[in-house]
Design a protein around this motif. Structure first.
Motif, PDB file in Angstrom:
ATOM      1  N   LYS A  33      -7.717   6.776   3.579  1.00  0.00           N
ATOM      2  CA  LYS A  33      -8.816   7.737   3.562  1.00  0.00           C
ATOM      3  C   LYS A  33     -10.125   6.964   3.579  1.00  0.00           C
ATOM      4  N   TYR A  34     -11.197   7.644   4.077  1.00  0.00           N
ATOM      5  CA  TYR A  34     -12.483   6.973   4.185  1.00  0.00           C
ATOM      6  C   TYR A  34     -13.588   7.953   3.813  1.00  0.00           C
ATOM      7  N   ASN A  35     -14.432   7.539   2.857  1.00  0.00           N
ATOM      8  CA  ASN A  35     -15.572   8.350   2.450  1.00  0.00           C
ATOM      9  C   ASN A  35     -16.779   7.924   3.269  1.00  0.00           C
ATOM     10  N   THR A  36     -17.289   8.825   4.106  1.00  0.00           N
ATOM     11  CA  THR A  36     -18.378   8.480   5.017  1.00  0.00           C
ATOM     12  C   THR A  36     -19.706   8.308   4.300  1.00  0.00           C
ATOM     13  N   GLU A  37     -19.829   8.840   3.100  1.00  0.00           N
ATOM     14  CA  GLU A  37     -21.093   8.757   2.358  1.00  0.00           C
ATOM     15  C   GLU A  37     -21.242   7.416   1.655  1.00  0.00           C
ATOM     16  N   ILE A  38     -20.190   6.972   0.944  1.00  0.00           N
ATOM     17  CA  ILE A  38     -20.258   5.708   0.200  1.00  0.00           C
ATOM     18  C   ILE A  38     -19.553   4.584   0.939  1.00  0.00           C
ATOM     19  N   LYS A  39     -19.014   4.875   2.129  1.00  0.00           N
ATOM     20  CA  LYS A  39     -18.383   3.862   2.996  1.00  0.00           C
ATOM     21  C   LYS A  39     -17.245   3.116   2.288  1.00  0.00           C
ATOM     22  N   THR A  40     -16.408   3.879   1.600  1.00  0.00           N
ATOM     23  CA  THR A  40     -15.287   3.293   0.845  1.00  0.00           C
ATOM     24  C   THR A  40     -13.963   3.754   1.430  1.00  0.00           C
ATOM     25  N   VAL A  41     -13.037   2.814   1.574  1.00  0.00           N
ATOM     26  CA  VAL A  41     -11.696   3.092   2.072  1.00  0.00           C
ATOM     27  C   VAL A  41     -10.746   3.258   0.895  1.00  0.00           C
ATOM     28  N   TYR A  42      -9.893   4.289   0.964  1.00  0.00           N
ATOM     29  CA  TYR A  42      -8.860   4.523  -0.046  1.00  0.00           C
ATOM     30  C   TYR A  42      -7.503   4.288   0.607  1.00  0.00           C
ATOM     31  N   ILE A  43      -6.803   3.274   0.100  1.00  0.00           N
ATOM     32  CA  ILE A  43      -5.556   2.801   0.722  1.00  0.00           C
ATOM     33  C   ILE A  43      -4.361   3.529   0.117  1.00  0.00           C
ATOM     34  N   SER A  44      -3.480   4.024   0.979  1.00  0.00           N
ATOM     35  CA  SER A  44      -2.263   4.678   0.491  1.00  0.00           C
ATOM     36  C   SER A  44      -1.049   4.294   1.334  1.00  0.00           C
ATOM     37  N   GLY A  45      -1.085   3.121   1.938  1.00  0.00           N
ATOM     38  CA  GLY A  45       0.022   2.591   2.724  1.00  0.00           C
ATOM     39  C   GLY A  45      -0.237   1.120   3.016  1.00  0.00           C
ATOM     40  N   PRO A  46       0.703   0.414   3.640  1.00  0.00           N
ATOM     41  CA  PRO A  46       0.527  -1.011   3.935  1.00  0.00           C
ATOM     42  C   PRO A  46      -0.768  -1.272   4.694  1.00  0.00           C
ATOM     43  N   THR A  47      -1.648  -2.093   4.119  1.00  0.00           N
ATOM     44  CA  THR A  47      -2.972  -2.323   4.687  1.00  0.00           C
ATOM     45  C   THR A  47      -3.330  -3.806   4.596  1.00  0.00           C
ATOM     46  N   THR A  48      -3.827  -4.371   5.707  1.00  0.00           N
ATOM     47  CA  THR A  48      -4.255  -5.767   5.754  1.00  0.00           C
ATOM     48  C   THR A  48      -5.720  -5.829   6.150  1.00  0.00           C
ATOM     49  N   ILE A  49      -6.492  -6.671   5.445  1.00  0.00           N
ATOM     50  CA  ILE A  49      -7.910  -6.872   5.726  1.00  0.00           C
ATOM     51  C   ILE A  49      -8.108  -8.348   6.068  1.00  0.00           C
ATOM     52  N   ASN A  50      -8.512  -8.627   7.316  1.00  0.00           N
ATOM     53  CA  ASN A  50      -8.676 -10.000   7.776  1.00  0.00           C
ATOM     54  C   ASN A  50     -10.154 -10.332   7.968  1.00  0.00           C
ATOM     55  N   SER A  51     -10.555 -11.523   7.498  1.00  0.00           N
ATOM     56  CA  SER A  51     -11.912 -12.014   7.707  1.00  0.00           C
ATOM     57  C   SER A  51     -11.844 -13.507   7.980  1.00  0.00           C
ATOM     58  N   ASP A  52     -13.000 -14.104   8.241  1.00  0.00           N
ATOM     59  CA  ASP A  52     -13.030 -15.547   8.524  1.00  0.00           C
ATOM     60  C   ASP A  52     -12.569 -16.357   7.320  1.00  0.00           C
ATOM     61  N   SER A  53     -12.807 -15.856   6.121  1.00  0.00           N
ATOM     62  CA  SER A  53     -12.461 -16.614   4.911  1.00  0.00           C
ATOM     63  C   SER A  53     -11.014 -16.423   4.472  1.00  0.00           C
ATOM     64  N   GLY A  54     -10.331 -15.388   4.985  1.00  0.00           N
ATOM     65  CA  GLY A  54      -8.949 -15.166   4.571  1.00  0.00           C
ATOM     66  C   GLY A  54      -8.532 -13.727   4.765  1.00  0.00           C
ATOM     67  N   TYR A  55      -7.634 -13.252   3.914  1.00  0.00           N
ATOM     68  CA  TYR A  55      -7.099 -11.912   4.078  1.00  0.00           C
ATOM     69  C   TYR A  55      -6.826 -11.265   2.716  1.00  0.00           C
ATOM     70  N   LEU A  56      -6.797  -9.937   2.740  1.00  0.00           N
ATOM     71  CA  LEU A  56      -6.354  -9.123   1.621  1.00  0.00           C
ATOM     72  C   LEU A  56      -5.247  -8.206   2.122  1.00  0.00           C
ATOM     73  N   TYR A  57      -4.285  -7.900   1.246  1.00  0.00           N
ATOM     74  CA  TYR A  57      -3.215  -6.962   1.593  1.00  0.00           C
ATOM     75  C   TYR A  57      -2.888  -6.122   0.363  1.00  0.00           C
ATOM     76  N   SER A  58      -2.650  -4.845   0.573  1.00  0.00           N
ATOM     77  CA  SER A  58      -2.172  -3.989  -0.512  1.00  0.00           C
ATOM     78  C   SER A  58      -1.597  -2.705   0.079  1.00  0.00           C
ATOM     79  N   GLU A  59      -0.943  -1.949  -0.786  1.00  0.00           N
ATOM     80  CA  GLU A  59      -0.364  -0.673  -0.368  1.00  0.00           C
ATOM     81  C   GLU A  59      -0.941   0.495  -1.148  1.00  0.00           C
TER      82      GLU A  59
END
Length: 536
Positions: free
Chosen positions: A184-210
């Motif tokens: 889910k994504y809140n367009t006002e506060i620009k926050t993502v709510y994760i409720s399934g396998p999710t990976t976040i990749n950046s130049d410094s590394g990665y995050l993963y959670s479900e």
């Protein structure tokens, strides 16, 4: 009569209310260049052609042409569809099917929905003008001031400023890329709510959670299930991860694991911290360090385990620190001390404050001890200050060696040679084929001891030794124990689980010993977690 009058009034009131509600829901045609009624073209419909304007409940719909079904209160519109609703909605497409009774608009072809916070594009969109809910199932893209989001299925709740995405979800931010199954994504506060396998990749590394949330503004996160944070060199794993991007800090709870791939090290515990900027990490609560290779694994426990970089200018130069009640186990070597450091660059372990090392049948103590291992069965053991080695010859007799400093040479994971440098003394029991011959007590500044099958095989005195030999009848003499003599076999870790050395684990320890070594290796960590989880 009065009863009938009341019923009549109630009927009239309901009728008026129904008519008023029906009037509110009526679709009105405000303009059309021409109107054609032709049963052959569309049954029960009026054909509207040219600059058509339709109005319904505050929404204005423009199109090139339309069929208006007045009895059914619906419109089929074509060409340059444009729907506006105050200053909150701007919806365009190629064709439209609109039902005034349900306020549901189904719009097809190059669909674009704009409101003050975002733009949505898709091929087919269902939009309810009454509750502000949009829905697509054929793939869509949403763009706001920070992010571009794509998914196969999406739902937008405009009144609540919430988006729901499902199936092949992608979020593109200038600083990172996010891939997910459900969020889910809140367009006002620009926050993502994760409720399934999710990976976040950046130049410094990665995050993963479900499960959890992630702010695309601050890049702070709270992740609650199967969470990971890392890069190509190391990875932090846990159940719950609290991440502060600005401070570069991650706090981990429950089943915490930090793995350094190059050093082949894993640190486990129930609570941990990691700081990206200083490259420092800490794990406590049932903390356990594992150094693994193809032949064996080192299991080390302490109250607290830490990892940090020695210098930013030297890549991969890290040290690992363990302090308070350090105990470690490996098949060929065990040890205890109060504090310990391990250098990943040169594979050197340094033990401080009352260290004890056991190598097969030999026990070694000193003010401090270092051990260097090259992972090929060879190593170097250095004992500094008040060095002492003792081994049990019989149930009551001990071979002993003491000196200022000692150097032990490990060959094929066995103690092969020991050099005593300064103030050397030995008590060595001599045997022949028939049994015990006597005991040799010697004093010599420098001594070299050769071991075979983990027992003293030969002793070489470098210069001017002072020696005394005693027959078996004198074995009870008190001076046959050197001043630094101590025998600490009771402190020796017996297996991987024994490094914890708490009374609450004794039953688990007995079970594992009865199971056998192979099962012990397989199940030890799960058993540790289950039995230690409630220990403070």
């Amino acid at each position: 009569m009065r009863h009938r009058l009341r019923l009549l009034c109630l009927f009239v009131s309901l009728t008026l209310f129904t008519n008023v509600d029906a009037q509110k829901r009526r679709v009105y045609i405000d303009h059309s260049d021409s109107l054609v009624s032709n049963v052959g073209v569309a049954h029960n419909a009026d054909r509207l052609i040219g600059n058509v304007i339709v109005r319904h409940q505050g929404a204005i719909m423009h199109c090139d042409s339309a069929y208006f079904y007045s009895k059914e209160n619906r419109v089929d519109a074509f060409g340059r569809i444009h729907i506006t609703q105050g200053d909150t909605l701007n919806l365009k497409g190629n064709s439209l099917a609109y039902d005034g009774n349900t306020s549901l608009a189904i719009i097809r072809g190059d669909v674009k929905l704009k409101d003050p916070s975002l733009e949505l594009t898709t091929d087919l969109l269902e939009y309810n003008l009454e509750n502000g809910v949009a829905f697509y199932t054929t793939g869509g893209t949403i763009v706001d001031s920070l992010n571009t989001l794509k998914s196969k299925i999406g739902r937008y709740y405009s009144n609540d400023k919430m988006l729901f995405f499902k199936d092949s979800v992608e979020l593109d931010n200038k600083d990172f890329l996010m891939f997910s199954d459900t969020l889910k994504y809140n367009t006002e506060i620009k926050t993502v709510y994760i409720s399934g396998p999710t990976t976040i990749n950046s130049d410094s590394g990665y995050l993963y959670s479900e499960s959890g949330w992630y702010s695309t503004i601050t890049q702070n996160a709270e992740l609650y299930k199967n969470s990971k944070m890392g890069n190509k060199k190391q990875e932090l794993r846990c159940d719950t991860l609290l991440y502060d991007k600005l401070k570069g800090r991650g706090i981990a709870h429950h089943h915490v694991e930090i793995e350094d791939f190059k050093s082949r090290l894993v640190i486990k515990g129930e609570y941990g911290k990691y700081h990206e900027f200083s490259k420092k990490g800490m794990v406590t609560k049932s903390a356990l360090l594992l150094q693994y290779d193809k032949k064996d694994t080192l299991y080390l426990h302490a109250d607290t385990l830490r990892t940090q970089s020695v210098a930013d200018s030297i890549p991969d130069k890290k040290i690992f620190l363990a302090y308070n009640r350090v105990r470690f186990y490996r098949r060929d070597m065990q040890g205890v001390c109060d504090s310990l450091t391990y250098s990943a660059q040169d594979s050197v372990m340094r033990m401080y404050f009352d260290p004890i090392v056991w190598a097969m049948k030999n026990q070694m103590t000193a003010d401090s001890i270092t051990y260097a291992n090259n992972n090929k069965g060879a190593g170097l053991l250095n004992l500094y200050g008040k060095s002492f080695m003792v081994s049990l010859d019989t149930l009551v007799l001990y071979n002993q060696i003491s000196g200022k400093n000692m150097i032990g040479y490990i060959v094929n994971n066995k103690l092969d040679r020991l050099d005593v440098n300064g103030n050397g003394q030995t008590v060595y029991y001599v045997k022949d084929k028939e049994g015990m011959v006597g005991v040799n007590k010697a004093i010599c500044s420098d001594i070299r001891i050769k071991l075979k099958n983990n027992k003293i095989d030969r002793i070489s005195f470098i210069e001017s030794p002072k020696m005394d030999f005693f027959p078996p009848g004198d074995f009870g003499r008190g001076d046959l124990k050197l001043p630094m003599f101590r025998w600490e076999e009771a402190l020796r870790p017996k297996n991987p689980l024994d490094v914890f050395n708490f009374d609450s684990y004794k039953k688990e320890e007995e079970i594992i010993r009865n199971i056998g070594e192979s099962d012990e290796q397989k199940n030890v960590f799960e058993k540790v977690r289950k039995s230690l989880r409630n220990v403070k």
